[in-house]
Design a protein around this motif. Structure first.
Motif, PDB file in Angstrom:
ATOM      1  N   ARG A 285       0.908  -1.522   0.149  1.00  0.00           N
ATOM      2  CA  ARG A 285       0.051   0.051   0.098  1.00  0.00           C
ATOM      3  C   ARG A 285       0.392   0.991  -0.062  1.00  0.00           C
ATOM      4  N   ARG A 286       1.918   1.261   1.079  1.00  0.00           N
ATOM      5  CA  ARG A 286       2.422   3.008   0.546  1.00  0.00           C
ATOM      6  C   ARG A 286       3.129   2.717  -0.419  1.00  0.00           C
ATOM      7  N   ALA A 287       3.700   1.722  -0.938  1.00  0.00           N
ATOM      8  CA  ALA A 287       4.286   1.897  -2.456  1.00  0.00           C
ATOM      9  C   ALA A 287       3.228   2.243  -3.650  1.00  0.00           C
ATOM     10  N   GLU A 288       1.733   1.429  -3.329  1.00  0.00           N
ATOM     11  CA  GLU A 288       1.290   2.452  -4.741  1.00  0.00           C
ATOM     12  C   GLU A 288       0.444   3.095  -4.631  1.00  0.00           C
ATOM     13  N   HIS A 289       0.905   4.152  -3.194  1.00  0.00           N
ATOM     14  CA  HIS A 289       0.171   5.873  -2.887  1.00  0.00           C
ATOM     15  C   HIS A 289       1.838   6.371  -3.664  1.00  0.00           C
ATOM     16  N   VAL A 290       3.296   5.647  -3.227  1.00  0.00           N
ATOM     17  CA  VAL A 290       3.709   6.708  -4.076  1.00  0.00           C
ATOM     18  C   VAL A 290       3.953   6.871  -5.326  1.00  0.00           C
ATOM     19  N   VAL A 291       3.628   5.524  -6.438  1.00  0.00           N
ATOM     20  CA  VAL A 291       3.879   5.216  -7.519  1.00  0.00           C
ATOM     21  C   VAL A 291       2.990   5.748  -8.099  1.00  0.00           C
ATOM     22  N   ARG A 292       1.730   6.281  -7.640  1.00  0.00           N
ATOM     23  CA  ARG A 292       0.203   6.554  -8.330  1.00  0.00           C
ATOM     24  C   ARG A 292       0.976   8.132  -8.009  1.00  0.00           C
ATOM     25  N   GLU A 293       1.213   8.624  -6.876  1.00  0.00           N
ATOM     26  CA  GLU A 293       1.307  10.136  -6.613  1.00  0.00           C
ATOM     27  C   GLU A 293       2.019  10.606  -7.405  1.00  0.00           C
ATOM     28  N   ASN A 294       3.083   9.858  -7.814  1.00  0.00           N
ATOM     29  CA  ASN A 294       4.193  10.310  -9.136  1.00  0.00           C
ATOM     30  C   ASN A 294       3.678  11.303 -10.252  1.00  0.00           C
ATOM     31  N   ASP A 295       2.409  10.168  -9.992  1.00  0.00           N
ATOM     32  CA  ASP A 295       1.620  10.103 -11.829  1.00  0.00           C
ATOM     33  C   ASP A 295       1.368  11.405 -11.555  1.00  0.00           C
ATOM     34  N   ARG A 296       0.109  11.257 -10.264  1.00  0.00           N
ATOM     35  CA  ARG A 296      -0.649  12.667 -10.470  1.00  0.00           C
ATOM     36  C   ARG A 296      -0.467  14.006 -10.376  1.00  0.00           C
ATOM     37  N   VAL A 297       1.487  13.760  -9.687  1.00  0.00           N
ATOM     38  CA  VAL A 297       2.282  15.582  -9.252  1.00  0.00           C
ATOM     39  C   VAL A 297       2.250  15.959 -10.884  1.00  0.00           C
ATOM     40  N   LEU A 298       2.226  14.370 -12.609  1.00  0.00           N
ATOM     41  CA  LEU A 298       2.224  15.148 -13.718  1.00  0.00           C
ATOM     42  C   LEU A 298       0.882  15.461 -14.295  1.00  0.00           C
ATOM     43  N   GLU A 299       0.001  14.745 -13.852  1.00  0.00           N
ATOM     44  CA  GLU A 299      -1.237  15.051 -14.213  1.00  0.00           C
ATOM     45  C   GLU A 299      -1.681  16.656 -13.894  1.00  0.00           C
ATOM     46  N   ALA A 317      -8.024  15.133  -4.755  1.00  0.00           N
ATOM     47  CA  ALA A 317      -8.817  14.672  -3.559  1.00  0.00           C
ATOM     48  C   ALA A 317      -8.744  13.217  -3.360  1.00  0.00           C
ATOM     49  N   GLN A 318      -7.855  12.745  -5.042  1.00  0.00           N
ATOM     50  CA  GLN A 318      -7.438  11.525  -5.098  1.00  0.00           C
ATOM     51  C   GLN A 318      -6.144  10.998  -4.344  1.00  0.00           C
ATOM     52  N   SER A 319      -5.010  12.426  -3.964  1.00  0.00           N
ATOM     53  CA  SER A 319      -4.224  12.582  -2.938  1.00  0.00           C
ATOM     54  C   SER A 319      -4.365  11.972  -1.738  1.00  0.00           C
ATOM     55  N   HIS A 320      -5.687  12.826  -1.437  1.00  0.00           N
ATOM     56  CA  HIS A 320      -5.711  12.998   0.057  1.00  0.00           C
ATOM     57  C   HIS A 320      -6.782  11.506   0.428  1.00  0.00           C
ATOM     58  N   ALA A 321      -6.969  11.120  -0.375  1.00  0.00           N
ATOM     59  CA  ALA A 321      -7.525   9.898  -0.128  1.00  0.00           C
ATOM     60  C   ALA A 321      -6.375   8.717  -0.078  1.00  0.00           C
ATOM     61  N   SER A 322      -6.085   8.670  -1.204  1.00  0.00           N
ATOM     62  CA  SER A 322      -4.374   7.828  -1.014  1.00  0.00           C
ATOM     63  C   SER A 322      -3.257   7.898   0.117  1.00  0.00           C
ATOM     64  N   LEU A 323      -3.598   9.671   0.803  1.00  0.00           N
ATOM     65  CA  LEU A 323      -1.807   9.709   2.059  1.00  0.00           C
ATOM     66  C   LEU A 323      -2.524   8.631   3.347  1.00  0.00           C
ATOM     67  N   ARG A 324      -4.782   9.202   3.413  1.00  0.00           N
ATOM     68  CA  ARG A 324      -5.224   9.400   4.015  1.00  0.00           C
ATOM     69  C   ARG A 324      -5.370   7.367   4.481  1.00  0.00           C
ATOM     70  N   ASP A 325      -5.654   6.533   2.716  1.00  0.00           N
ATOM     71  CA  ASP A 325      -5.592   5.314   3.162  1.00  0.00           C
ATOM     72  C   ASP A 325      -4.924   4.492   2.998  1.00  0.00           C
TER      73      ASP A 325
END
Ligand code: GLA
Length: 404
Positions: A285-299, A317-325
């Motif tokens: 889960r930790r790694a999934e956050h980081v991998v998806r968050e990098n994509d979100r920055v570029l988007e 909203a996606q970033s916050h949910a990911s940091l929370r969950d």
């Protein structure tokens, strides 16, 4: 901040007022007013890209117009002494005998002196007064701002380029102060934002190559609003270091299958999923956050450049949910602020910002909706959490330097 309090905040930082306060206390400043210089360094709010910097990923911070200023008179006695104008607290040290960490604010100054001196840079003692509009301990990088302001005060002459330093190198030296002297294993984002920020812009920083560029913000009809939970940042340092270790564990598990993987930056979702059974569920889960968050920055950068704030809001909203969950660094107070803000018409995006476990949220808000947001937060947040929030409208600001 309302426009009224912005003027008041400006007074606190007024360079002439700082010079006068220094002259009152230091005969050297009174005798030679032209020797006095005022240096400044801003705090930051991160728009998106959280817990990615120490994974060699992307971040998108904004240096803000809440800042620390020092009025400085150089001395020849190799001693550094600073008085806080807010409460008169005074601390100092000798440049030739930099003391051990004391768990006080002066550590950020002493650590910076240690780091710069270790690099062989020419430093000079000084007496200074310090004024700040940047709330301390709120997750807006007051420590990075103090490090950068100190660096500009310590360097003699007061110009990094005269020492062969660019602003990024100066940021890295300040990060070293934080990592090795203060003992917090933070990434480079905060110091880079305080050193390299640009007015009207966010900074896209690639924490692997250190390539960076300004991303102009479409903020004509919108503003950045920071909401402070006012809650203590519980367990922040220990949990922060734990997250770093969990990311390293994920890299080792993926690296066992693919030796080209040196950090989570080398990992995309397919690679991560392929390695799923080599790691425990939490590490995944930790790694999934980081991998998806990098994509979100570029988007988010593409969306900002297209003026598409709705997409930015969705990514927040996606970033916050990911940091929370997934990353589990939010807190009930941060979640409450995000939920309250999200329900206010005209709030385009809301998410926690910075390390988490308390601190602040960042919001993009239609200028016409700022009062509505303030009202909602000031009534609903205390009722839900018992806490006392603070709401600041902030503007993107330039990085650290001398005040002309
Ligand atoms: C703190 C650290 C940064 C970064 C953020 C999380 O602010 O100092 O280096 O890791 O947390 O994104």
């Amino acid at each position: 901040m309302t426009s009224g309090s912005r003027v008041a905040a400006g007074d606190v930082l007024d360079a002439d007022r700082l010079r006068a306060a220094l002259a009152e206390r230091e005969p050297a400043a009174k005798a030679a007013p032209s020797a006095v210089r005022v240096v400044r360094a801003p705090g930051r709010v991160n728009l998106i890209g959280e817990h990615t910097d120490y994974n060699e990923g992307y971040v998108l911070p904004v240096a803000i117009d809440l800042e620390i200023r020092l009025a400085v008179v150089p001395t020849d006695d190799r001693r550094v002494e600073i008085t806080l104008l807010a409460d008169g607290d005074k601390a100092g040290f000798d440049l030739d005998h930099i003391p051990e960490r004391s768990d006080r604010w002066i550590d950020y100054v002493a650590g910076t002196a240690w780091s710069l001196a270790d690099e062989g840079l020419q430093l000079r003692g000084f007496r200074a007064v310090l004024a700040s509009t940047l709330p301390m301990q709120s997750g807006l990088s007051s420590s990075a701002a103090l490090e950068l302001a100190s660096a500009w005060a310590l360097l003699d002459p007061p110009d990094p380029t005269a020492h062969g330093l660019d602003r990024m190198t100066l940021a890295r030296l300040c990060q070293r102060a934080e990592n090795e002297y203060v003992g917090v294993k933070s990434g480079l984002m905060d110091q880079a934002a305080s050193s390299l920020g640009r007015a009207r812009s966010a900074m896209l920083l690639d924490c692997r190559s250190l390539d960076h560029r300004a991303v102009p913000l479409p903020l004509l009809h919108h503003a950045i609003v920071v909401c402070d939970t006012g809650s203590p940042r519980r367990l922040q340092a220990s949990e922060y270091n734990k997250r770093r270790e969990e990311c390293e564990r994920a890299v080792r598990a993926i690296g066992d299958r693919d030796p080209s993987v040196k950090s989570l930056r080398d990992v995309d979702l397919d690679k991560l999923i392929a390695a799923r059974f080599g790691m425990d569920e939490r590490t995944f889960r930790r790694a999934e956050h980081v991998v998806r968050e990098n994509d979100r920055v570029l988007e988010a950068v593409v969306a900002l450049e297209a003026g598409d704030l709705d997409t930015v809001g969705r990514l927040f909203a996606q970033s916050h949910a990911s940091l929370r969950d997934l990353y589990e660094v939010s807190s009930p107070e941060l979640d409450a602020l995000v939920e309250i803000a999200t329900a206010v018409p005209g709030v385009v995006g809301a998410r926690m910002t910075g390390a988490g476990f308390g601190g602040c949220t960042v919001n993009i808000v239609a200028r016409t909706a700022i009062d509505r947001l303030r009202q909602a937060v000031e009534t609903e947040y205390p009722a839900r959490t018992g806490g006392r929030p603070r709401v600041f409208e902030v503007e993107p600001a330039d990085g650290a330097g001398v005040v002309r």
